[in-house]
Design a protein around this motif. Structure first.
Motif: not given
Length: 82
Positions: A49-63
């Motif tokens: 499937w891949g990486y959890l999108t919410d985690d990617l947004i959180k870790v990379f500070h993409l808000k």
């Protein structure tokens, strides 16, 4: 290069591969995968499937980035309607 709409559509997916996330960031897949590997203990991965999108947004500070994409998309729609 992805448009704001394409990037937001990708970010709406629950899981993203490294290549898909690279398209969102408009970066090289190898660079993005290297950055993901640095933070892999904080990012949930599901085989196939891949990486959890919410985690990617959180870790990379993409808000803020996501907020800018949404604003850009709204501005584009307003311009098209005018």
């Amino acid at each position: 290069m992805c448009t704001a709409k394409e990037r937001l559509e990708l970010l709406e997916c629950p899981y993203l591969t490294g290549a898909e996330f690279a398209r969102v960031l408009n970066r090289s897949p190898s660079v993005v995968n290297r950055e993901i590997k640095k933070e892999e203990e904080h990012i949930y991965y599901v085989d196939g499937w891949g990486y959890l999108t919410d985690d990617l947004i959180k870790v990379f500070h993409l808000k803020p980035f996501v907020a800018r994409l949404k604003k850009e998309l709204q501005d584009t729609k307003k311009a098209a309607d005018a």
